[in-house]
Design a protein around this motif. Structure first.
Motif, short mmCIF file in Angstrom:
data_model
loop_
_atom_site.label_atom_id
_atom_site.label_comp_id
_atom_site.label_asym_id
_atom_site.label_seq_id
_atom_site.Cartn_x
_atom_site.Cartn_y
_atom_site.Cartn_z
N GLU A 205 0.81 -1.22 0.00
CA GLU A 205 0.00 0.00 0.00
C GLU A 205 0.85 1.26 0.00
OE1 GLU A 205 -2.44 -0.36 3.44
OE2 GLU A 205 -3.81 -1.82 2.54
N SER A 206 2.10 1.16 0.46
CA SER A 206 2.98 2.32 0.50
C SER A 206 4.38 1.93 0.06
CB SER A 206 3.01 2.94 1.89
OG SER A 206 3.43 2.00 2.85
N ASP A 207 5.15 2.92 -0.38
CA ASP A 207 6.52 2.66 -0.82
C ASP A 207 7.47 2.60 0.36
OD1 ASP A 207 6.15 2.81 -3.80
OD2 ASP A 207 5.43 4.82 -3.26
N THR A 282 0.95 -5.59 10.11
CA THR A 282 0.33 -5.57 8.79
C THR A 282 0.75 -4.34 8.01
OG1 THR A 282 -1.59 -6.79 9.62
CG2 THR A 282 -1.87 -5.59 7.55
N LYS A 283 0.74 -3.17 8.67
CA LYS A 283 1.12 -1.93 7.99
C LYS A 283 2.56 -1.97 7.52
CE LYS A 283 -2.66 0.50 8.06
NZ LYS A 283 -3.31 0.91 6.79
N ILE A 284 3.45 -2.52 8.34
CA ILE A 284 4.86 -2.62 7.95
C ILE A 284 5.01 -3.51 6.73
CG2 ILE A 284 7.13 -3.46 8.66
CD1 ILE A 284 6.44 -2.63 11.52
N GLN A 285 4.34 -4.67 6.76
CA GLN A 285 4.48 -5.62 5.66
C GLN A 285 3.81 -5.14 4.37
OE1 GLN A 285 4.53 -10.06 6.97
NE2 GLN A 285 3.22 -9.00 8.45
N LYS A 286 2.87 -4.20 4.49
CA LYS A 286 2.23 -3.66 3.30
C LYS A 286 2.99 -2.47 2.72
CE LYS A 286 -2.50 -5.32 3.87
NZ LYS A 286 -3.93 -4.96 3.84
N SER A 287 4.21 -2.28 3.21
CA SER A 287 5.11 -1.27 2.65
C SER A 287 6.28 -1.97 1.98
CB SER A 287 5.62 -0.34 3.76
OG SER A 287 4.54 0.30 4.41
N LYS A 288 6.86 -1.32 1.00
CA LYS A 288 7.97 -1.93 0.27
C LYS A 288 9.28 -1.85 1.05
CE LYS A 288 5.98 -0.91 -4.28
NZ LYS A 288 6.15 -0.14 -5.55
N ILE A 289 9.53 -0.71 1.71
CA ILE A 289 10.81 -0.47 2.38
C ILE A 289 10.57 0.18 3.74
CG2 ILE A 289 13.01 0.81 2.27
CD1 ILE A 289 12.70 0.77 -0.80
N TYR A 290 11.33 -0.27 4.73
CA TYR A 290 11.33 0.38 6.04
C TYR A 290 12.53 1.34 6.08
CZ TYR A 290 11.52 1.18 11.04
OH TYR A 290 11.54 1.79 12.27
N VAL A 291 12.29 2.57 6.55
CA VAL A 291 13.37 3.56 6.58
C VAL A 291 13.48 4.19 7.96
CG1 VAL A 291 11.86 5.42 5.74
CG2 VAL A 291 14.34 5.60 5.39
N LEU A 292 14.72 4.38 8.42
CA LEU A 292 14.99 5.01 9.72
C LEU A 292 16.14 6.00 9.54
CD1 LEU A 292 14.18 4.88 12.77
CD2 LEU A 292 16.14 3.36 13.08
N PRO A 293 15.83 7.29 9.34
CA PRO A 293 16.86 8.29 9.02
C PRO A 293 17.45 9.01 10.24
CG PRO A 293 14.69 9.25 8.75
CD PRO A 293 14.47 7.85 9.26
N SER A 294 17.50 8.34 11.39
CA SER A 294 17.87 8.98 12.66
C SER A 294 19.27 9.60 12.63
CB SER A 294 17.81 7.96 13.79
OG SER A 294 16.55 7.35 13.88
#
Length: 387
Positions: A205-207, A282-294
């Motif tokens: 659902e999201s990039d 579910t929300k995490i898996q429905k995204s293509k990439i996880y990003v953490l720009p800390s």
């Protein structure tokens, strides 16, 4: 062993990475040890087979934003005084009654200092579990850290560079740390819960997805959301990529618009805080990439959860991130405060599905083999035995 754990923040009032870590920790330690928990009164929580004690607070919940400086100063002082008096009464009783052997405080504070000081008076073994350091350390926070460390026999850190970072800012002469025991204990992850849904292919659902709280200036700065905004803007303007970016967590929109950009909602979808972990998975898996720009981290639980879900991840090279991610093997590492580099990595990963799959599979393998809770508890028990 008979262990007392003190934390100023705890579930369900506070839902950050440290609070989740402490909750998971006590649930596992109680299987083989007698655990006592000391918390401020506002944390009215019951955990089976754990003795919970509370420190009195005059104002358990008050809105700081609506108070004048004078009223805030008065309330803070009275709150501090009530905590100190209550703790000085409650803690000695708990130490005696439960025959506590080891006292662990989480995160430095004047309250943690008092806990360790009283524990030492009763000849108990004390330690502080340091799960991260604020990006911008002010004088009060530094003095709180220094005082807590002085009365701790040992320091437990969750990223290998954490104690070195502390030593660079301390006002305490280094000679006082010569006999201080420092132990490395990474965060644990429940790999049986945080596992990918293999029943069918999950539709995206999201990039990109970011998980973290953005409630105050410190969180907004430390989580590097400004640089993610600039990276997404670069991709939109230079590469004609109109990406869907989902932000999960508490967000102060007034501060975000003031500190980053008035048009921030054009680039991010602020979904809000999710109390239900199943929905979060579910929300995490429905995204293509996880990003953490800390720009500052300890060992981020949210990143570990995403990696356990076989998510391809991009994270900044700060804190404990290099211990979690080996670049181009089980994730991608970006330079902190570098939106151009971050934008390049996002584009690279979006265009390469094979790389996404490889990084995701390897990420979960690392979580299972090196960071599962069973291993972490065994290491902590050995550590406690050395105190």
């Amino acid at each position: 062993m008979k262990i007392l754990i003190y934390s100023y923040n705890f579930l369900p009032k506070n839902r950050g990475g440290m609070e989740k870590f402490i909750f998971s920790l006590v649930q596992r330690l109680k299987k083989n040890h007698e655990i006592s928990l000391l918390l401020p009164k506002r944390h009215n929580i019951y955990i089976s087979d754990i003795k919970t004690y509370h420190v009195c607070e005059i104002f358990p919940n008050y809105n700081r934003e609506n108070l004048s400086r004078l009223k805030l100063l008065i309330k803070d002082f009275l709150q501090f005084l009530s905590n100190i008096i209550s703790m000085s009464i409650v803690l000695p009783r708990v130490l005696k009654k439960n025959k506590i052997q080891i006292v662990t405080v989480f995160q430095p504070s004047l309250y943690s200092t008092l806990v360790n000081f009283i524990a030492l008076l009763f000849k108990k073994r004390t330690c502080i579990s340091l799960r991260g350091i604020e990006g911008d350390v002010n004088l009060f926070y530094q003095l709180s850290m220094d005082s807590t460390f002085l009365f701790s026999r040992a320091v437990i850190i969750n990223s290998k560079d954490l104690f070195d970072r502390y030593l660079k800012t301390t006002y305490i002469p280094r000679v006082l740390f010569s006999n201080k025991k420092v132990y490395y204990l990474p965060n644990g992850i429940n790999v049986d819960y945080w596992k990918p849904d293999k029943t069918d292919k999950v539709s995206k659902e999201s990039d990109l997805i970011f998980v973290g709280n953005l409630k105050d200036k410190s969180q907004i700065n430390n989580k590097g959301i400004k640089f993610l905004y600039e990276a997404i803007k670069i991709l939109r303007e230079n590469n004609n990529l109109n990406l869907k970016v989902l932000i999960i967590g508490h967000a102060n929109m007034y501060l975000l618009k003031k500190m980053i950009a008035p048009d921030i909602e054009k680039y991010f979808n602020f979904y809000g805080f999710l109390e239900n972990y199943s929905t979060l998975k579910t929300k995490i898996q429905k995204s293509k990439i996880y990003v953490l720009p800390s720009i500052s981290e300890g060992m981020p639980n949210s990143l570990m959860e995403a990696m356990a879900l076989e998510m391809p991840c991009i994270a900044s090279n700060v804190g404990g991130v290099p211990e979690l991610i080996e670049h181009n093997v089980d994730g991608l590492i970006s330079e902190p405060k570098n939106p151009k580099k971050l934008a390049d990595l996002i584009r690279l990963l979006l265009e390469d599905e094979n790389l996404q799959k490889k990084l995701g599979i390897n990420a979960r393998k690392k979580m299972v083999n090196k960071f599962n809770w069973n291993q972490i508890i065994k290491k902590l028990e050995i550590l406690y035995g050395k105190l």
